[in-house]
Every structure is written in structure tokens, then in C-alpha cells.
Write a protein that holds these residues in place. Structure first.
Motif, PDB file in Angstrom:
ATOM      1  N   ILE A   5       0.851  -1.188   0.000  1.00 22.82           N
ATOM      2  CA  ILE A   5       0.000   0.000   0.000  1.00 22.82           C
ATOM      3  C   ILE A   5       0.890   1.243   0.000  1.00 22.82           C
ATOM      4  O   ILE A   5       1.865   1.313   0.755  1.00 22.82           O
ATOM      5  CB  ILE A   5      -0.938   0.005   1.221  1.00 22.82           C
ATOM      6  CG1 ILE A   5      -1.739  -1.308   1.273  1.00 22.82           C
ATOM      7  CG2 ILE A   5      -1.886   1.198   1.174  1.00 22.82           C
ATOM      8  CD1 ILE A   5      -2.535  -1.494   2.556  1.00 22.82           C
ATOM      9  N   PHE A   6       0.543   2.211  -0.836  1.00 24.27           N
ATOM     10  CA  PHE A   6       1.375   3.385  -1.027  1.00 24.27           C
ATOM     11  C   PHE A   6       0.683   4.667  -0.577  1.00 24.27           C
ATOM     12  O   PHE A   6      -0.525   4.829  -0.751  1.00 24.27           O
ATOM     13  CB  PHE A   6       1.723   3.557  -2.518  1.00 24.27           C
ATOM     14  CG  PHE A   6       2.445   2.399  -3.124  1.00 24.27           C
ATOM     15  CD1 PHE A   6       3.828   2.325  -3.088  1.00 24.27           C
ATOM     16  CD2 PHE A   6       1.742   1.381  -3.741  1.00 24.27           C
ATOM     17  CE1 PHE A   6       4.489   1.245  -3.649  1.00 24.27           C
ATOM     18  CE2 PHE A   6       2.389   0.299  -4.305  1.00 24.27           C
ATOM     19  CZ  PHE A   6       3.776   0.236  -4.255  1.00 24.27           C
ATOM     20  N   ASP A   7       1.480   5.579  -0.063  1.00 25.71           N
ATOM     21  CA  ASP A   7       1.106   6.992  -0.006  1.00 25.71           C
ATOM     22  C   ASP A   7       1.250   7.541  -1.426  1.00 25.71           C
ATOM     23  O   ASP A   7       1.822   6.887  -2.304  1.00 25.71           O
ATOM     24  CB  ASP A   7       2.021   7.708   0.987  1.00 25.71           C
ATOM     25  CG  ASP A   7       1.818   9.207   1.005  1.00 25.71           C
ATOM     26  OD1 ASP A   7       0.663   9.649   1.118  1.00 25.71           O
ATOM     27  OD2 ASP A   7       2.821   9.942   0.889  1.00 25.71           O
ATOM     28  N   LEU A   8       0.767   8.751  -1.666  1.00 23.45           N
ATOM     29  CA  LEU A   8       0.835   9.330  -3.015  1.00 23.45           C
ATOM     30  C   LEU A   8       1.815  10.496  -3.093  1.00 23.45           C
ATOM     31  O   LEU A   8       2.900  10.373  -3.656  1.00 23.45           O
ATOM     32  CB  LEU A   8      -0.569   9.759  -3.463  1.00 23.45           C
ATOM     33  CG  LEU A   8      -0.697  10.307  -4.883  1.00 23.45           C
ATOM     34  CD1 LEU A   8      -0.225   9.297  -5.919  1.00 23.45           C
ATOM     35  CD2 LEU A   8      -2.147  10.711  -5.164  1.00 23.45           C
ATOM     36  N   ASP A   9       1.456  11.632  -2.500  1.00 27.39           N
ATOM     37  CA  ASP A   9       2.299  12.832  -2.594  1.00 27.39           C
ATOM     38  C   ASP A   9       3.578  12.659  -1.783  1.00 27.39           C
ATOM     39  O   ASP A   9       3.521  12.328  -0.592  1.00 27.39           O
ATOM     40  CB  ASP A   9       1.538  14.056  -2.084  1.00 27.39           C
ATOM     41  CG  ASP A   9       0.301  14.347  -2.908  1.00 27.39           C
ATOM     42  OD1 ASP A   9       0.388  15.171  -3.814  1.00 27.39           O
ATOM     43  OD2 ASP A   9      -0.748  13.721  -2.649  1.00 27.39           O
ATOM     44  N   GLY A  10       4.706  12.893  -2.410  1.00 27.67           N
ATOM     45  CA  GLY A  10       5.984  12.742  -1.734  1.00 27.67           C
ATOM     46  C   GLY A  10       6.500  11.320  -1.759  1.00 27.67           C
ATOM     47  O   GLY A  10       7.614  11.063  -1.308  1.00 27.67           O
ATOM     48  N   THR A  11       5.687  10.408  -2.286  1.00 24.97           N
ATOM     49  CA  THR A  11       6.075   8.991  -2.347  1.00 24.97           C
ATOM     50  C   THR A  11       6.104   8.521  -3.795  1.00 24.97           C
ATOM     51  O   THR A  11       7.160   8.202  -4.330  1.00 24.97           O
ATOM     52  CB  THR A  11       5.116   8.132  -1.511  1.00 24.97           C
ATOM     53  OG1 THR A  11       5.141   8.584  -0.145  1.00 24.97           O
ATOM     54  CG2 THR A  11       5.524   6.663  -1.545  1.00 24.97           C
ATOM     55  N   LEU A  12       4.963   8.489  -4.448  1.00 25.25           N
ATOM     56  CA  LEU A  12       4.906   8.129  -5.865  1.00 25.25           C
ATOM     57  C   LEU A  12       5.134   9.341  -6.761  1.00 25.25           C
ATOM     58  O   LEU A  12       5.815   9.238  -7.791  1.00 25.25           O
ATOM     59  CB  LEU A  12       3.548   7.505  -6.199  1.00 25.25           C
ATOM     60  CG  LEU A  12       3.229   6.154  -5.549  1.00 25.25           C
ATOM     61  CD1 LEU A  12       1.756   5.810  -5.751  1.00 25.25           C
ATOM     62  CD2 LEU A  12       4.113   5.061  -6.116  1.00 25.25           C
ATOM     63  N   ILE A  13       4.565  10.471  -6.379  1.00 20.98           N
ATOM     64  CA  ILE A  13       4.659  11.681  -7.204  1.00 20.98           C
ATOM     65  C   ILE A  13       5.130  12.866  -6.372  1.00 20.98           C
ATOM     66  O   ILE A  13       4.865  12.951  -5.173  1.00 20.98           O
ATOM     67  CB  ILE A  13       3.311  12.024  -7.878  1.00 20.98           C
ATOM     68  CG1 ILE A  13       2.204  12.236  -6.833  1.00 20.98           C
ATOM     69  CG2 ILE A  13       2.927  10.936  -8.877  1.00 20.98           C
ATOM     70  CD1 ILE A  13       0.876  12.711  -7.422  1.00 20.98           C
ATOM     71  N   ASP A  14       5.810  13.777  -7.036  1.00 18.98           N
ATOM     72  CA  ASP A  14       6.234  15.036  -6.426  1.00 18.98           C
ATOM     73  C   ASP A  14       5.249  16.110  -6.875  1.00 18.98           C
ATOM     74  O   ASP A  14       5.353  16.658  -7.975  1.00 18.98           O
ATOM     75  CB  ASP A  14       7.655  15.385  -6.858  1.00 18.98           C
ATOM     76  CG  ASP A  14       8.170  16.656  -6.201  1.00 18.98           C
ATOM     77  OD1 ASP A  14       7.441  17.241  -5.370  1.00 18.98           O
ATOM     78  OD2 ASP A  14       9.297  17.077  -6.522  1.00 18.98           O
ATOM     79  N   SER A  15       4.277  16.384  -6.024  1.00 18.27           N
ATOM     80  CA  SER A  15       3.205  17.330  -6.348  1.00 18.27           C
ATOM     81  C   SER A  15       3.435  18.711  -5.766  1.00 18.27           C
ATOM     82  O   SER A  15       2.615  19.611  -5.962  1.00 18.27           O
ATOM     83  CB  SER A  15       1.866  16.789  -5.827  1.00 18.27           C
ATOM     84  OG  SER A  15       1.963  16.528  -4.432  1.00 18.27           O
ATOM     85  N   ALA A  16       4.555  18.910  -5.071  1.00 14.29           N
ATOM     86  CA  ALA A  16       4.809  20.197  -4.418  1.00 14.29           C
ATOM     87  C   ALA A  16       4.752  21.380  -5.387  1.00 14.29           C
ATOM     88  O   ALA A  16       4.224  22.435  -5.020  1.00 14.29           O
ATOM     89  CB  ALA A  16       6.148  20.158  -3.683  1.00 14.29           C
ATOM     90  N   PRO A  17       5.271  21.264  -6.626  1.00 14.30           N
ATOM     91  CA  PRO A  17       5.188  22.427  -7.528  1.00 14.30           C
ATOM     92  C   PRO A  17       3.760  22.882  -7.803  1.00 14.30           C
ATOM     93  O   PRO A  17       3.472  24.087  -7.776  1.00 14.30           O
ATOM     94  CB  PRO A  17       5.884  21.921  -8.801  1.00 14.30           C
ATOM     95  CG  PRO A  17       6.851  20.894  -8.321  1.00 14.30           C
ATOM     96  CD  PRO A  17       6.119  20.198  -7.202  1.00 14.30           C
ATOM     97  N   ASP A  18       2.842  21.937  -8.067  1.00 18.24           N
ATOM     98  CA  ASP A  18       1.459  22.337  -8.338  1.00 18.24           C
ATOM     99  C   ASP A  18       0.761  22.859  -7.088  1.00 18.24           C
ATOM    100  O   ASP A  18      -0.050  23.794  -7.163  1.00 18.24           O
ATOM    101  CB  ASP A  18       0.675  21.155  -8.916  1.00 18.24           C
ATOM    102  CG  ASP A  18       0.919  20.979 -10.405  1.00 18.24           C
ATOM    103  OD1 ASP A  18       1.000  21.996 -11.110  1.00 18.24           O
ATOM    104  OD2 ASP A  18       1.034  19.831 -10.859  1.00 18.24           O
ATOM    105  N   LEU A  19       1.059  22.286  -5.929  1.00 20.93           N
ATOM    106  CA  LEU A  19       0.490  22.805  -4.681  1.00 20.93           C
ATOM    107  C   LEU A  19       0.990  24.222  -4.402  1.00 20.93           C
ATOM    108  O   LEU A  19       0.223  25.079  -3.940  1.00 20.93           O
ATOM    109  CB  LEU A  19       0.861  21.867  -3.525  1.00 20.93           C
ATOM    110  CG  LEU A  19       0.140  20.519  -3.526  1.00 20.93           C
ATOM    111  CD1 LEU A  19       0.854  19.532  -2.595  1.00 20.93           C
ATOM    112  CD2 LEU A  19      -1.317  20.675  -3.102  1.00 20.93           C
ATOM    113  N   HIS A  20       2.255  24.464  -4.691  1.00 19.62           N
ATOM    114  CA  HIS A  20       2.840  25.798  -4.486  1.00 19.62           C
ATOM    115  C   HIS A  20       2.174  26.824  -5.403  1.00 19.62           C
ATOM    116  O   HIS A  20       1.824  27.934  -4.961  1.00 19.62           O
ATOM    117  CB  HIS A  20       4.341  25.727  -4.757  1.00 19.62           C
ATOM    118  CG  HIS A  20       5.055  27.022  -4.576  1.00 19.62           C
ATOM    119  ND1 HIS A  20       5.090  27.700  -3.382  1.00 19.62           N
ATOM    120  CD2 HIS A  20       5.781  27.772  -5.451  1.00 19.62           C
ATOM    121  CE1 HIS A  20       5.804  28.799  -3.514  1.00 19.62           C
ATOM    122  NE2 HIS A  20       6.228  28.880  -4.759  1.00 19.62           N
TER     123      HIS A  20
END
Length: 221
Positions: A5-20
């Protein structure tokens, strides 16, 4: 079952740019000062509600619940589209394919809201791997409460799994659910990796399939 079982943000994908980008767009609309990328990155992990609260505190916008609800809506208006600047971490796609070929059953447990989770899974073609998905609003509670992770396990029909994540929240969730935790060290954690309880750690996705194989090997003997 070899459930992973996986986490998503920071684990599979780097979503920090879109969140920023979404956070600063919201702030610009309100005539408020911008926050830095590092600030945004440090706010990720406990869901967008907490992220917006921390953004508000960072720019001196207070903590009024009605104002928070309004700004959260403005943030989500900007964030719910297709991810334009979010990327996979190196090696993720190959690792997922290898795990599937090994007979692992894959699932997702994230604090990301349901709609952005659905969009991200479709955009990155991850939905074909994930047999069960729990997002930040699947249950009334979020990680680090163990309920979302335990929910995924129940839906999979297993009482054992590995949980793969990158943060303090993920480590606490796994510990509370009594599930072995595998730490991806290149995500959004704020603490040194030795301070997070974990059974295994890896810094590149090429290494994960061997960790999973070794973990499940005793049950196959």
C-alpha cells in the motif's frame, strides 16, 4: 496476499510544484503575500485543509473557520485540474511494474482529497495498478489515524501489508495500524530518517522491489 500500500504525494509523485502554484495563486487573488516553495513543501502531508491553515498562519491571515473554508474553496478551485508540474519520482513506473509481475497486490492510502487523487491516478495511469484507493475524504478521519490504512486492508481482504510512505504522518499511521513501514527518504519528511520508525528505507525506487521480495519471502517458504 502480498499487499503493498502506497502513499501518493511525496512517495509516488512530487506534487509540491502544483500545490505551491495553487497556494500562491490563492494568496495573490486575496492580495496576500506569497509563500516560498520550501514553505509549501513543509506544509504537505496532513491534507489540504491543514495545508491551507498553515498557509494562512504563514501570511498572517489568522485562523477564522469561515475564512478558512472560503480560502480552502479558492485553493481547490485552482488545484483540482490536471497536474501540470507534478512528476513521478525516478524509477516509480518500473518499480510498480516489477511489483505487479511479482504477484503483489497494490493499493493507495493518501490524505489527498478524492477528486485530485482521481485526477492524478488517471493522469499518471496509476489507476490500473491500484486495486483499492482511500483518499483524504474516504473516511471522516485522515492519517495519521490508522483507520484509512486499515480500511484499505479490509477492502483488499488482508490482515497484513507493507505501507510505503515518505513522511512522519505515514510512519505514525503505519505504527498505529501495526503495519511494517517502508520509508522513501527523498520525499517530504521533515525529520532525519532515523527518527521515523521504519522496517526498511530506500532512496531510489529501483531498490523497492528487492525490499518487498525479501519481506514476503518467509511467508513463501
Amino acid at each position: 496476499m502480498k499487499a503493498v500500500i502506497f502513499d501518493l504525494d511525496g512517495t509516488l509523485i512530487d506534487s509540491a510544484p502544483d500545490l505551491h502554484i495553487a497556494a500562491n495563486g490563492m494568496l495573490r487573488d486575496e492580495g496576500l503575500p506569497k509563500i516560498t516553495f520550501e514553505q509549501t513543501r513543509s506544509f504537505i502531508g496532513k491534507g489540504v485543509g491543514v495545508l491551507v491553515s498553515q498557509v494562512m498562519q504563514a501570511v498572517g491571515a489568522g485562523n477564522d473557520p469561515e475564512e478558512h473554508a472560503r480560502l480552502l474553496g479558492r485553493f481547490m478551485d485552482r488545484y483540482e485540474g490536471e497536474p501540470k508540474n507534478t512528476v513521478f519520482y525516478p524509477g516509480v513506473v518500473d518499480a510498480l511494474a516489477r511489483l505487479e509481475a511479482m504477484g503483489c497486490t497494490l493499493a493507495l492510502c493518501t490524505n489527498k482529497p478524492e477528486e485530485p487523487t482521481r485526477i492524478a491516478l488517471r493522469h499518471f495511469d496509476l489507476d490500473r495498478y491500484m486495486k483499492v484507493v482511500a483518499s483524504g475524504d474516504t473516511l471522516p478521519v485522515k492519517k495519521p489515524d490508522p483507520a484509512p490504512l486499515l480500511h484499505v486492508m479490509r477492502e483488499l481482504g488482508t490482515d497484513g501489508a507493507l505501507y510505503i510512505g515518505d513522511s512522519e504522518v505515514d510512519a505514525q499511521t503505519a505504527q498505529a495500524a501495526a503495519v511494517p513501514f517502508v520509508l522513501y527518504t527523498e520525499g517530504y519528511r521533515k525529520s532525519p530518517d532515523e527518527q521515523l520508525p521504519h522496517a526498511h528505507a530506500f532512496d531510489h525506487w529501483d531498490k523497492l522491489p528487492d525490499i518487498v521480495a525479501a519481506h514476503f519471502a518467509p511467508s513463501e517458504a
